[in-house]
Design a protein around this motif. Structure first.
Motif, PDB file in Angstrom:
ATOM      1  N   MET A 474     124.681  92.797  -2.914  1.00 59.42           N
ATOM      2  CA  MET A 474     124.389  91.785  -3.925  1.00 59.42           C
ATOM      3  C   MET A 474     123.978  92.438  -5.238  1.00 59.42           C
ATOM      4  O   MET A 474     123.056  93.256  -5.258  1.00 59.42           O
ATOM      5  CB  MET A 474     123.282  90.845  -3.444  1.00 59.42           C
ATOM      6  CG  MET A 474     123.641  90.069  -2.196  1.00 59.42           C
ATOM      7  SD  MET A 474     122.384  88.851  -1.765  1.00 59.42           S
ATOM      8  CE  MET A 474     123.092  88.198  -0.259  1.00 59.42           C
ATOM      9  N   PHE A 476     123.929  91.719  -9.857  1.00 60.41           N
ATOM     10  CA  PHE A 476     123.523  90.716 -10.834  1.00 60.41           C
ATOM     11  C   PHE A 476     124.469  89.521 -10.889  1.00 60.41           C
ATOM     12  O   PHE A 476     124.054  88.407 -11.163  1.00 60.41           O
ATOM     13  CB  PHE A 476     123.404  91.353 -12.218  1.00 60.41           C
ATOM     14  CG  PHE A 476     124.686  91.939 -12.741  1.00 60.41           C
ATOM     15  CD1 PHE A 476     125.569  91.172 -13.498  1.00 60.41           C
ATOM     16  CD2 PHE A 476     125.023  93.249 -12.472  1.00 60.41           C
ATOM     17  CE1 PHE A 476     126.751  91.706 -13.971  1.00 60.41           C
ATOM     18  CE2 PHE A 476     126.208  93.790 -12.938  1.00 60.41           C
ATOM     19  CZ  PHE A 476     127.076  93.014 -13.692  1.00 60.41           C
ATOM     20  N   ALA A 479     123.395  86.638  -8.583  1.00 58.02           N
ATOM     21  CA  ALA A 479     122.026  86.117  -8.648  1.00 58.02           C
ATOM     22  C   ALA A 479     121.999  84.609  -8.860  1.00 58.02           C
ATOM     23  O   ALA A 479     121.260  83.877  -8.183  1.00 58.02           O
ATOM     24  CB  ALA A 479     121.246  86.840  -9.746  1.00 58.02           C
ATOM     25  N   LEU A 482     123.163  82.742  -5.758  1.00 58.97           N
ATOM     26  CA  LEU A 482     122.154  82.829  -4.697  1.00 58.97           C
ATOM     27  C   LEU A 482     120.993  81.877  -4.964  1.00 58.97           C
ATOM     28  O   LEU A 482     120.542  81.164  -4.056  1.00 58.97           O
ATOM     29  CB  LEU A 482     121.649  84.267  -4.587  1.00 58.97           C
ATOM     30  CG  LEU A 482     120.541  84.518  -3.562  1.00 58.97           C
ATOM     31  CD1 LEU A 482     121.027  84.209  -2.161  1.00 58.97           C
ATOM     32  CD2 LEU A 482     120.030  85.949  -3.654  1.00 58.97           C
ATOM     33  N   GLU A 483     120.523  81.844  -6.204  1.00 62.21           N
ATOM     34  CA  GLU A 483     119.413  80.945  -6.555  1.00 62.21           C
ATOM     35  C   GLU A 483     119.790  79.487  -6.313  1.00 62.21           C
ATOM     36  O   GLU A 483     119.009  78.706  -5.737  1.00 62.21           O
ATOM     37  CB  GLU A 483     119.028  81.170  -8.015  1.00 62.21           C
ATOM     38  CG  GLU A 483     117.869  80.299  -8.479  1.00 62.21           C
ATOM     39  CD  GLU A 483     117.552  80.510  -9.942  1.00 62.21           C
ATOM     40  OE1 GLU A 483     116.456  80.109 -10.377  1.00 62.21           O
ATOM     41  OE2 GLU A 483     118.403  81.080 -10.653  1.00 62.21           O
ATOM     42  N   ILE A 506     120.768  95.565  -2.753  1.00 59.25           N
ATOM     43  CA  ILE A 506     120.548  94.520  -3.749  1.00 59.25           C
ATOM     44  C   ILE A 506     120.068  95.196  -5.020  1.00 59.25           C
ATOM     45  O   ILE A 506     119.471  96.280  -4.972  1.00 59.25           O
ATOM     46  CB  ILE A 506     119.512  93.469  -3.280  1.00 59.25           C
ATOM     47  CG1 ILE A 506     118.155  94.121  -3.023  1.00 59.25           C
ATOM     48  CG2 ILE A 506     120.010  92.732  -2.063  1.00 59.25           C
ATOM     49  CD1 ILE A 506     117.067  93.135  -2.675  1.00 59.25           C
ATOM     50  N   THR A 508     118.106  94.810  -9.028  1.00 59.72           N
ATOM     51  CA  THR A 508     116.862  94.234  -9.539  1.00 59.72           C
ATOM     52  C   THR A 508     117.004  92.744  -9.812  1.00 59.72           C
ATOM     53  O   THR A 508     116.066  91.966  -9.580  1.00 59.72           O
ATOM     54  CB  THR A 508     116.445  94.963 -10.821  1.00 59.72           C
ATOM     55  OG1 THR A 508     116.357  96.363 -10.541  1.00 59.72           O
ATOM     56  CG2 THR A 508     115.100  94.478 -11.315  1.00 59.72           C
ATOM     57  N   SER A 509     118.180  92.321 -10.290  1.00 56.38           N
ATOM     58  CA  SER A 509     118.374  90.905 -10.609  1.00 56.38           C
ATOM     59  C   SER A 509     118.239  90.037  -9.356  1.00 56.38           C
ATOM     60  O   SER A 509     117.602  88.977  -9.387  1.00 56.38           O
ATOM     61  CB  SER A 509     119.756  90.704 -11.241  1.00 56.38           C
ATOM     62  OG  SER A 509     119.876  91.445 -12.429  1.00 56.38           O
ATOM     63  N   VAL A 510     118.821  90.475  -8.254  1.00 54.01           N
ATOM     64  CA  VAL A 510     118.740  89.703  -7.011  1.00 54.01           C
ATOM     65  C   VAL A 510     117.315  89.698  -6.476  1.00 54.01           C
ATOM     66  O   VAL A 510     116.803  88.654  -6.027  1.00 54.01           O
ATOM     67  CB  VAL A 510     119.718  90.284  -5.975  1.00 54.01           C
ATOM     68  CG1 VAL A 510     119.536  89.610  -4.627  1.00 54.01           C
ATOM     69  CG2 VAL A 510     121.153  90.118  -6.443  1.00 54.01           C
ATOM     70  N   THR A 512     114.586  89.965  -8.180  1.00 55.40           N
ATOM     71  CA  THR A 512     113.805  89.075  -9.043  1.00 55.40           C
ATOM     72  C   THR A 512     114.078  87.620  -8.712  1.00 55.40           C
ATOM     73  O   THR A 512     113.159  86.785  -8.663  1.00 55.40           O
ATOM     74  CB  THR A 512     114.136  89.355 -10.517  1.00 55.40           C
ATOM     75  OG1 THR A 512     113.857  90.723 -10.812  1.00 55.40           O
ATOM     76  CG2 THR A 512     113.316  88.460 -11.430  1.00 55.40           C
ATOM     77  N   THR A 513     115.336  87.281  -8.468  1.00 54.42           N
ATOM     78  CA  THR A 513     115.699  85.904  -8.113  1.00 54.42           C
ATOM     79  C   THR A 513     114.998  85.463  -6.829  1.00 54.42           C
ATOM     80  O   THR A 513     114.453  84.354  -6.741  1.00 54.42           O
ATOM     81  CB  THR A 513     117.227  85.792  -7.942  1.00 54.42           C
ATOM     82  OG1 THR A 513     117.865  86.107  -9.186  1.00 54.42           O
ATOM     83  CG2 THR A 513     117.627  84.402  -7.501  1.00 54.42           C
TER      84      THR A 513
END
Length: 595
Positions: A474, A476, A479, A482-483, A506, A508-510, A512-513
């Motif tokens: 996964m 960015f 993201a 997924l959200e 994964i 950082t964006s995932v 964080t999400t």
């Protein structure tokens, strides 16, 4: 993709003995030498008929020298002059020659040869610069369908150019039957040998059959056009170039210099990309990889030297390399033999006896076998209306785009577009639905033994447990999807389990999400559990720990489900009451019995 062409290896092709290397070098020579001479004819026709013989000699000498220089490379490939580079250089020279009066230069063969040598030399130096910058590190990022597109584009250009050449010969020859029969004999002979006698050098023997057919027609008094009709010459074009005229004070030299350097950069990039694509293709065949930049610098220096003497541009060739790989290993012995054959064939004057129609027949046969069959099958299925899988449709679109760009423009544009489209395709595939399935507690449960009352609570409220089965690496691009899936799937939930057991990486964006989702879920009273984050050799567990130090991580899905069920039972605890457990009920059955 399943493969790149019908250049299939025969049994024992991995050996590099004298016999297999000899057969492989014959295959290489039968393809590379006529093609190189045809490209030299195309380039030096822009100079004048008086430069043709010396241009052929310089090109054959360069072909031999480049093979000798690259023979000890870690990742060897076979070289030849190519239609793409030859037509590009010819167009560049036409553009330069038109501007000669504006630079206060006379349009003479000597000045034309000077510009030819200058562009070819700067192209070789630019190849050295690209290897010095380690630009070859970008080629592993080119997807496999792009190589299939390159293979198809070479085959298409070969089929079109050689068909056009055959048509011109038919129009100019005294008899249509002469040219047609020679081409047919070479084509059919090479095809039959390739299919039913794969160990034999089909291209070389196809040329021999065409030569015999040409001798027969010459004996009948109807000679066909030959490959080399200008005789032998041992003078180099660079020695006849008028470099002194460029240094006269009245000459506007800087616009010419800038144009030469710009054209050299474009041509050098084409040579570099073709050579590296050939190397990458051969790596898929024999597994050899380049270990340092020395090999590239040596190859680039040899190409620059070839440009200095005034030869047509030489670059790595997928077609010639695959032709060798059918019967032998592309290695030092094969490349040295190829260099020797190039000079021997030229010095013996045998090219003066080989009909052009025979060369056309052999190259048409090679082009037919170079077509990528898996992509053609996908195209046929698509045209018939057969439903293709997503990956198959994307691969077919990528192959078609690269093929069309390479044919319509050049390999530089096609390679750049293939790299960009490959990255776009990667992003699209990564952005697909990251949630494989969404289950409820009514559909899946843990293996924990529970009391009857707890089982009734889980049966009544099991839908409040949601299990999100995630999959794929996964990044960015996924993201947002997924959200959206997490928020939509947890409506009415009390506990949420995220199953990471199918995910390795994964970004950082995932992370964080997921962190934001867990915080939002906690505000709504929803407990979130993470299952299997450390099951794969990746970074999922580390990223979750870094972003959510207090996250509830379970080693596997069963334990995470048990925790979620405990939370659900605790949430609806008043319904469970003080009923005895199922185990206690079982114990009462044995009351009063002796041990």
């Amino acid at each position: 993709m399943e493969g790149t062409s019908w250049f299939a290896q025969v049994a024992g092709a991995g050996r590099a003995g004298w016999r297999t290397s000899w057969v492989g070098s014959l295959e290489a020579a039968a393809t590379a030498i006529p093609l190189s001479l045809g490209c030299a004819t195309l380039v030096f026709s822009r100079i004048g008929p008086e430069a043709m013989a010396s241009g052929l000699f310089a090109t054959m000498l360069a072909l031999a020298c480049v093979h000798l220089a690259a023979a000890r490379n870690d990742r060897p490939v076979m070289f030849t002059a190519r239609i793409f580079e030859a037509t590009t250089l010819a167009a560049m020279l036409d553009h330069i020659f038109v501007q000669l009066p504006t630079w206060e230069l006379a349009d003479t063969p000597g000045i034309r040869l000077a510009f030819l040598s200058a562009v070819a030399t700067s192209a070789g130096l630019f190849v050295c610069l690209l290897y010095l910058l380690r630009a070859e590190r970008l080629t592993p990022f080119i997807p496999a369908p792009v190589f299939a597109g390159f293979s198809n584009s070479i085959a298409v250009v070969q089929l079109v150019s050689q068909s056009r050449s055959l048509w011109h010969q038919v129009l100019q020859a005294p008899g249509v039957m002469v040219v047609a029969s020679i081409a047919a004999v070479s084509l059919v002979g090479a095809y039959v040998l390739r299919r039913w006698r794969p160990r034999w050098p089909s291209a070389a023997l196809g040329l021999v059959l065409g030569l015999l057919a040409g001798v027969f027609w010459a004996w009948q008094g109807q000679p066909a056009p030959m490959v080399s009709g200008g005789g032998l010459s041992f003078g180099l074009p660079a020695l006849r170039a008028d470099f002194g005229a460029l240094l006269v004070a009245e000459v506007r030299i800087w616009p010419a210099v800038l144009l030469v350097l710009g054209n050299g950069a474009i041509l050098g990039t084409m040579i570099f990309i073709n050579t590296e694509i050939g190397a990458q293709e051969m790596t898929q065949v024999d597994g050899k990889r380049r270990r340092g930049r020395r090999d590239g610098l040596v190859t680039g220096a040899a190409m620059a030297a070839a440009g200095m003497v005034g030869a047509a541009p030489i670059s790595g060739s997928i077609m010639v390399s695959l032709a060798v790989a059918r019967t032998s290993r592309v290695g030092p012995l094969t490349m040295v033999m190829m260099a020797v054959l190039a000079m021997v064939v030229f010095l013996t004057g045998v090219l003066g006896w080989v009909p052009l129609a025979a060369v056309v027949g052999v190259l048409l046969c090679d082009a037919w076998f170079l077509l990528d069959r898996p992509s053609l099958r996908l195209l046929a299925q698509w045209l018939r209306g057969v439903k293709l899988a997503d990956n198959q449709r994307e691969d077919l679109a990528l192959v078609a785009a690269v093929t069309l760009l390479a044919v319509a423009a050049n390999m530089v544009v096609a390679a750049f577009a293939g790299l960009v489209l490959g990255l776009f395709l990667f992003a699209v595939r990564s952005a697909r639905q990251p949630v494989r399935h969404v289950w409820t507690g009514e559909q899946v449960s843990s293996n924990c033994a529970r009391a009857s009352a707890e089982l009734r609570v889980l049966a009544r409220h099991g839908r409040e447990i949601r299990v999100f089965e995630l999959e794929g690496d996964m990044f960015f691009a996924v993201a947002a999807s997924l959200e959206e899936s997490l928020h939509a799937g947890c409506e009415g939930a009390t506990c949420v389990v995220l199953d990471w057991s199918r995910v390795r990486h994964i970004d950082t964006s995932v992370a964080t999400t997921v962190s934001v989702f867990e915080r939002t879920a906690a505000e709504r009273g929803v407990a979130v559990f993470h299952a299997g984050a450390g099951m794969q050799h990746g970074n999922v567990a580390d990223e979750l720990h870094r972003r959510m130090p207090h996250a509830r991580l379970a080693p596997d899905l069963d334990y995470a489900l048990e925790l979620a069920e405990n939370r659900l039972v605790q949430w609806h605890g008043t319904e469970a009451g003080r009923e005895p457990s199922a185990i206690f009920d079982a114990v009462l059955l044995f009351s009063g019995l002796t041990p």
